[in-house]
Design a protein around this motif. Structure first.
Motif, mmCIF file in Angstrom:
data_model
loop_
_atom_site.group_PDB
_atom_site.id
_atom_site.type_symbol
_atom_site.label_atom_id
_atom_site.label_comp_id
_atom_site.label_asym_id
_atom_site.label_seq_id
_atom_site.Cartn_x
_atom_site.Cartn_y
_atom_site.Cartn_z
ATOM 1 N N SER A 42 0.834 -1.208 0.000
ATOM 2 C CA SER A 42 0.000 0.000 0.000
ATOM 3 C C SER A 42 0.868 1.257 0.000
ATOM 4 N N THR A 45 2.409 1.801 -3.456
ATOM 5 C CA THR A 45 1.411 2.311 -4.409
ATOM 6 C C THR A 45 1.165 3.803 -4.178
ATOM 7 N N ALA A 46 1.073 4.195 -2.897
ATOM 8 C CA ALA A 46 0.822 5.611 -2.570
ATOM 9 C C ALA A 46 1.991 6.481 -3.022
ATOM 10 N N ARG A 47 3.237 6.010 -2.844
ATOM 11 C CA ARG A 47 4.392 6.782 -3.229
ATOM 12 C C ARG A 47 4.463 6.938 -4.750
ATOM 13 N N ARG A 48 4.064 5.871 -5.477
ATOM 14 C CA ARG A 48 4.055 5.976 -6.932
ATOM 15 C C ARG A 48 3.036 7.025 -7.407
ATOM 16 N N ARG A 49 1.888 7.010 -6.773
ATOM 17 C CA ARG A 49 0.866 7.989 -7.159
ATOM 18 C C ARG A 49 1.347 9.415 -6.892
ATOM 19 N N GLU A 50 1.978 9.623 -5.735
ATOM 20 C CA GLU A 50 2.484 10.954 -5.413
ATOM 21 C C GLU A 50 3.553 11.389 -6.411
ATOM 22 N N ALA A 52 3.915 10.364 -9.507
ATOM 23 C CA ALA A 52 3.301 10.605 -10.815
ATOM 24 C C ALA A 52 2.621 11.978 -10.823
ATOM 25 N N ALA A 53 2.000 12.342 -9.667
ATOM 26 C CA ALA A 53 1.314 13.637 -9.604
ATOM 27 C C ALA A 53 2.318 14.784 -9.667
ATOM 28 N N GLU A 55 5.171 14.563 -11.160
ATOM 29 C CA GLU A 55 6.001 14.309 -12.339
ATOM 30 C C GLU A 55 7.442 14.057 -11.945
ATOM 31 N N ALA A 58 9.499 7.767 -10.012
ATOM 32 C CA ALA A 58 8.962 6.964 -8.901
ATOM 33 C C ALA A 58 10.086 6.232 -8.186
ATOM 34 N N THR A 61 10.346 0.235 -5.503
ATOM 35 C CA THR A 61 9.508 -0.505 -4.539
ATOM 36 C C THR A 61 10.351 -1.561 -3.840
#
Length: 289
Positions: A42, A45-50, A52-53, A55, A58, A61
């Motif tokens: 989890s 996944t949260a770090r990847r989303r941040e 990506a937001a 730019e 990433a 993992t």
């Protein structure tokens, strides 16, 4: 039958599941990758989303880190060519230096032990199963020539012991044959008509070996005093019958005794020869019957 089939299917399913689990564990072990916790997944996944937001690149993992570590441990994915080198002349190895490993030594030792065991057991089994020759007690014995046997009996004071057949051989008088034909079986008469009788050495009372008595010319048992005349008919003592005897046959002039066929001795009171004690008894206490 249906229960057996169901149990077999269950065993097959469990075996297949175990094999798949073992294969998966082996693959994970080789790759140094296991199962990540839910919280770790989890967070990744949260770090990847941040990233990506914003730019940004990433971050790696946990699984990527483990994969990279396993790749580095195996030497990396980039192969570096070795510099060329001159060929080295081949030298045959020293046979004494080669030797054998401990595992090879143990395996060869076990195989050699099995070979020796089988090699020793096989001849013994064949010897046990191989048909034995017909000789000795329990088989038909060719005792000898009738005339020669009678001569030996006379030279031994009326008695001839034959240890191979555990028997006594004595003469049967021709004058008593008419009486014998009323008492004895054809297997016994075959020898008596030739003038011989083969008697089992054991006393029918308790199995003691019965010796001859040279003075009385009877058989007299030393254990309990049973007495028998020269042809094995009971004369006294506790024995329940006369001496047992063997089936006999005369082939030409050869006297043959079948020690595998013991015939019960004659009943008390049988006295076909009428022989009485010809001298002092060797065993006292035998009561006449």
């Amino acid at each position: 039958m249906s229960v057996v089939i169901v149990l077999a299917l269950i065993v097959l399913v469990l075996g297949a599941a175990g094999a798949l689990f073992a294969a998966q564990r082996s693959r994970d072990t080789q790759r140094a990758v296991g199962h990540l916790a839910r919280e770790t997944r989890s967070r990744d996944t949260a770090r990847r989303r941040e990233a990506a937001a914003e730019e940004e690149v990433a971050p790696s993992t946990g699984k990527e880190v483990e994969l990279a570590t396993a790749e580095a441990r195996r030497g990396g994915s980039d192969l570096v060519a070795a510099p060329p080198s001159a060929p080295v002349q081949w030298t045959p190895p020293d046979e004494e230096a080669m030797g054998v490993t401990r595992r090879q030594f143990m395996n060869r030792g076990i195989i050699a032990g099995f070979g020796l065991g089988i090699g020793a057991f096989a001849p013994a089994a064949l010897a046990f199963l191989w048909p034995q020759g017909t000789s000795g007690f329990g088989s038909k014995i060719s005792v000898g020539n009738v005339a020669e046997l009678k001569s030996e009996i006379q030279q031994n004071a009326g008695f001839l012991y034959y240890p191979e057949g555990r028997m006594w051989i004595t003469e049967y008088p021709a004058s008593a044959l008419d009486n014998a034909r009323q008492v004895y079986s054809p297997s016994e008469l075959a020898g008596m008509e030739a003038g011989l009788v083969a008697l089992y050495q054991k006393c029918p009372h308790l199995g003691c070996r019965v010796p001859e008595c040279a003075t009385s010319q009877w058989f007299e048992c030393p254990c309990h005093g049973s007495q028998y005349n020269r042809v094995g008919e009971k004369k006294g003592g506790p024995a329940p019958r006369g001496l047992d005897r063997f089936a006999m046959a005369v082939e030409g002039t050869t006297f043959t005794v079948d020690t595998g066929l013991i015939i019960q001795g004659p009943p008390i009171g049988t006295n076909t020869t009428g022989q009485e004690a010809e001298g002092p008894n060797c065993i006292s206490g035998g009561e006449a019957h």
